[in-house]
Design an enzyme around this catalytic site. Structure first.
Site, PDB file in Angstrom:
ATOM      1  CG  ASN A 105      -0.084  -0.250   2.472  1.00  0.00           C
ATOM      2  OD1 ASN A 105       0.473   0.734   2.777  1.00  0.00           O
ATOM      3  ND2 ASN A 105      -0.169  -1.322   3.144  1.00  0.00           N
TER       4      ASN A 105
ATOM      5  CG  ASP B 134      -7.213  -5.953   6.325  1.00  0.00           C
ATOM      6  OD1 ASP B 134      -6.578  -5.889   7.537  1.00  0.00           O
ATOM      7  OD2 ASP B 134      -7.618  -4.880   5.790  1.00  0.00           O
TER       8      ASP B 134
ATOM      9  CE  LYS C 275       9.095 -11.803 -14.235  1.00  0.00           C
ATOM     10  NZ  LYS C 275      10.033 -11.184 -15.120  1.00  0.00           N
TER      11      LYS C 275
ATOM     12  CG  PHE D  94      -3.260   5.286  13.271  1.00  0.00           C
ATOM     13  CD1 PHE D  94      -2.584   5.361  14.128  1.00  0.00           C
ATOM     14  CD2 PHE D  94      -3.414   6.478  12.509  1.00  0.00           C
ATOM     15  CE1 PHE D  94      -1.906   6.338  14.783  1.00  0.00           C
ATOM     16  CE2 PHE D  94      -2.550   7.655  12.942  1.00  0.00           C
ATOM     17  CZ  PHE D  94      -1.745   7.497  14.159  1.00  0.00           C
TER      18      PHE D  94
ATOM     19  CE  LYS E  45     -10.969  -1.086  10.650  1.00  0.00           C
ATOM     20  NZ  LYS E  45     -10.544  -0.073   9.472  1.00  0.00           N
TER      21      LYS E  45
ATOM     22  CE  LYS F  24      -8.742  -4.397  14.288  1.00  0.00           C
ATOM     23  NZ  LYS F  24      -7.688  -4.406  13.327  1.00  0.00           N
TER      24      LYS F  24
END
Ligand code: PMT
Length: 441
Positions: free
Chosen positions: A244, A313, A323, A359, A373, A377
């Site tokens: 990301n 995730d 490859k 976050f 969350k 959590k």
């Protein structure tokens, strides 16, 4: 690069299988207008012939100062004092250990000691050697001494295992070398690709911003803070991964400000694009799995955990050893499986006294998703980024967030500000939670 702006790079090649990639690094440096001289360790010559580098540089390649054919009797001094940057590709565990301990028993290690040039190391080695406490200790020491690193990446290694230890892409190594040269006041010349004045102005702006911070307050002296930073990379095959846009700026800002406010800071660091702050312990962990293992290992010592990393995730269920080749089929399907939820695991293994901060990076229903969350959590606090807002979220120097606290319906809206200022505010909130807990007891 224009003709009269030339960087002088001493390219050191150590003895690892990735030594052949130093040839490509040399070519790219030359294409960027750098003058390159090469020095090799004895072991490196087992992998690549000095003649290859000699042909490409038209210069004698230094391996042994005392070799009778060496044209320069004090080569390590002359070499070391006529370069702007000493770049080691690949930096093996052995050369890193020698540099960290000031051992000068060959040409390359003597050059390191005899030089005042910038130093950039691009390590490559087997994952176990990379993760070994001795190697990480040596790296931390060198970072303290001002040495820069181009961190290795995850991928298939020569020993056929998949893990962190693979040399970073040669383009990235060269880009980082040029950037370092351009940014450093030590450099004799500046790269035209990098506007030094602009860099100075940005630095001053940053200095002004940080002068607003209450850094002289040592109010975190009693805290040991463990922070995850950056993005994870999940291998698909030896050359590809899922990742990301996290730069590490938010997590590093938290680490830097916490350290300046007196905390003992450990960063478990994924892939980042900015430099780590000084005086914090850095543990490299590129995949979600590696990050999970490192966090669980470090957790018993922590009094505050902050999950600022953008952890994948899902990861490819099967990592191809080779490859993946292009075929005639237009669609390629990757099967993904869940990664461990680090934050959830931290919370399930919560010890007394541990404060947990998460976050949330969201594009819609920001508060609703963040609150869910926070509750699922079992966090003490969550920082929600609306990443659709200008100046917020990934790879920006600023952020706009909402802070939610456990058991409190009120939210704290934080307007656009630098990630450093925001880090200061997040830490204020954590400290205020700590004080409330102390009063309760
Ligand atoms: O690094 P920058 O470029 O400065 O960008 C900063 C940031 C946007 C990455 C950062 O501010 C941020 O929002 N980080 C969390 C991004 C994220 O992945 O959010 P999430 O909603 O997917 O995850 C929620 C929380 O669970 C996060 O604390 C995350 O670290 C944690 N998590 C998620 C998945 C997982 N497998 N393990 C986790 O620990």
């Amino acid at each position: 690069m224009s003709e009269n702006k030339i960087y002088r790079v001493g390219l050191g090649v150590a003895g690892g299988i990735a030594a052949y990639k130093a040839i490509e690094v040399l070519r790219l440096l030359q294409k960027s207008g750098c003058e390159v001289q090469v020095a090799m360790t004895e072991h490196a010559t087992e992998f690549v012939q000095p003649l290859t580098f000699r042909a490409l540089t038209e210069n004698y390649v230094l391996v042994d100062d005392y070799a009778p054919e060496n044209p320069d009797p004090i080569a390590h001094i002359n070499f070391s004092q006529n370069i702007d940057l000493l770049l080691i590709v690949p930096a093996t565990a052995n050369i890193i250990a020698k540099f960290a301990n000031g051992i000068a028993d060959d040409f390359l290690s003597s050059t390191f000691l005899a030089s005042t040039a910038l130093v950039l190391l691009a390590p490559a080695m087997n994952t176990t050697m990379w993760e070994h406490a001795a190697t990480q200790r040596n790296i931390a020491q060198l970072k303290k001494d001002g040495v820069d690193f181009v961190e290795p990446i995850a991928g298939e290694l020569a020993c056929k295992t998949v893990g962190t230890g693979k040399l970073e892409d040669v383009e990235n190594i060269v880009n980082q070398a040029l950037k370092l040269l351009a940014q450093s006041p030590k450099s004799k010349v500046q790269s035209p690709k990098y506007d030094h004045k602009d860099f100075k102005a940005k630095l001053n702006a940053q200095e002004l911003e940080t002068s607003d911070l209450r850094l002289e307050t040592q109010d975190l002296l009693e805290e040991k803070i463990l922070i995850t930073v950056g993005g994870t990379r999940e291998a698909i095959d030896p050359v590809r991964f899922i990742s990301n846009y996290s730069s590490g700026k938010m997590g590093f800002a938290l680490a830097e400000i916490a350290q300046k406010r007196g905390a003992d800071v450990t960063v478990v660091c994924g892939a980042t694009t900015v430099e780590a702050p000084e005086n914090v312990k850095i543990i490299c962990a590129i995949s979600a799995d590696e990050m999970h293992r490192s966090v669980i290992r470090e957790l018993p010592d922590a009094s505050i955990f902050i999950g600022a990393a953008a952890v994948a995730d899902y990861r490819p269920k099967n990592v191809s050893d080779n490859k993946i080749k292009k075929t005639n089929q237009d669609i390629l399907t990757l099967e993904l499986e869940k990664t461990p939820d680090i934050l959830l695991d931290v919370s399930e293994n919560r010890h007394e006294n541990l404060l947990i901060v998460g976050f949330a990076a969201e594009t819609e229903n920001i508060i609703e998703y963040a609150r869910s969350k926070l509750e699922k959590k079992n966090l003490d606090l969550i920082v929600a980024n609306d990443i659709t807002k200008n100046g917020a979220g990934f790879n920006t120097d600023t952020n706009v967030v909402t802070i939610l606290r456990r058991g409190d319906v009120d939210t704290i809206e934080i307007p656009l500000m630098s990630k450093h200022k925001l880090a200061d505010k997040i830490l204020d909130e954590v400290l205020s939670l700590r004080q409330k807990l102390k009063v309760k007891r």
